[in-house]
Design a protein around this motif. Structure first.
Motif, PDB file in Angstrom:
ATOM      1  N   CYS A  42       0.837  -1.209   0.000  1.00 30.16           N
ATOM      2  CA  CYS A  42       0.000   0.000   0.000  1.00 30.16           C
ATOM      3  C   CYS A  42       0.869   1.256   0.000  1.00 30.16           C
ATOM      4  CB  CYS A  42      -0.909  -0.011   1.226  1.00 30.16           C
ATOM      5  SG  CYS A  42      -1.859   1.503   1.418  1.00 30.16           S
ATOM      6  N   CYS A  45      -2.272   5.972  -1.305  1.00 33.67           N
ATOM      7  CA  CYS A  45      -2.736   6.961  -2.291  1.00 33.67           C
ATOM      8  C   CYS A  45      -4.181   7.390  -2.023  1.00 33.67           C
ATOM      9  CB  CYS A  45      -2.630   6.370  -3.686  1.00 33.67           C
ATOM     10  SG  CYS A  45      -3.734   4.959  -3.945  1.00 33.67           S
ATOM     11  N   CYS A  48      -8.672   3.936  -2.885  1.00 37.62           N
ATOM     12  CA  CYS A  48      -9.714   3.033  -2.383  1.00 37.62           C
ATOM     13  C   CYS A  48     -10.669   3.778  -1.453  1.00 37.62           C
ATOM     14  CB  CYS A  48      -9.095   1.831  -1.680  1.00 37.62           C
ATOM     15  SG  CYS A  48      -7.990   2.272  -0.323  1.00 37.62           S
ATOM     16  N   CYS A  86      -7.307  -0.155  -6.825  1.00 32.94           N
ATOM     17  CA  CYS A  86      -5.987   0.027  -6.207  1.00 32.94           C
ATOM     18  C   CYS A  86      -4.901  -0.058  -7.284  1.00 32.94           C
ATOM     19  CB  CYS A  86      -5.751  -1.046  -5.142  1.00 32.94           C
ATOM     20  SG  CYS A  86      -4.085  -0.930  -4.446  1.00 32.94           S
TER      21      CYS A  86
HETATM   22  S1  SF4 Z   1      -5.762   2.172  -3.310  1.00 31.28           S
HETATM   23 FE1  SF4 Z   1      -5.837   1.946  -1.086  1.00 31.28          FE
HETATM   24  S2  SF4 Z   1      -4.796   0.007  -0.635  1.00 31.28           S
HETATM   25 FE2  SF4 Z   1      -4.258   0.628  -2.738  1.00 31.28          FE
HETATM   26  S3  SF4 Z   1      -2.318   1.743  -2.493  1.00 31.28           S
HETATM   27 FE3  SF4 Z   1      -3.968   3.252  -2.496  1.00 31.28          FE
HETATM   28  S4  SF4 Z   1      -4.445   3.507  -0.293  1.00 31.28           S
HETATM   29 FE4  SF4 Z   1      -3.268   1.633  -0.476  1.00 31.28          FE
END
Ligand code: SF4
Ligand code: SF4
Length: 97
Positions: A42, A45, A48, A86
């Motif tokens: 993770c 970012c 999600c 993700c």
């Molecule tokens: S989408 Fe969610 S789980 Fe995936 S890298 Fe970004 S914060 Fe992490």
């Protein structure tokens, strides 16, 4: 809900931050899969978090930076959208047992 008068849409707060039923009732017990985040992959970012239709993906912040991202299993419906969006494939949907 106990006969309480519900607000009309014009009375909801701007941006619709969840009215209390979403947090008052646990609605995640009918999912058949649950998202599990690989902390090592993770990159925080928050994609999600933004895409979860149930606001069930949560983030903790420290000094305005995301420190931890985690699913709220009490409200997650197991739809898998978080795993699909993700960018680093850090979320695996595993069977709920
Ligand atoms: S989408 Fe969610 S789980 Fe995936 S890298 Fe970004 S914060 Fe992490
Ligand atoms: S599986 Fe669906 S409801 Fe659960 S955290 Fe991911 S996007 Fe949200």
């Amino acid at each position: 809900m106990s006969g309480e008068k519900l607000p009309e849409w014009r009375e909801l707060p701007i941006a619709g931050i969840p009215y209390k039923f979403s947090t008052e009732y646990k609605t995640g017990d009918w999912k058949s899969f649950r998202p599990v985040i690989d902390e090592n992959k993770c990159v925080k970012c928050l994609t999600c978090v933004a895409f979860c239709p149930d606001m069930a993906m949560k983030a903790e912040f420290e000094n305005d930076k995301p420190k931890r991202v985690y699913p709220d299993y009490d409200h997650c419906k197991g739809c898998g959208i978080c795993a699909s969006v993700c960018p680093v494939k850090a979320i695996e949907m595993v069977p709920e047992v």
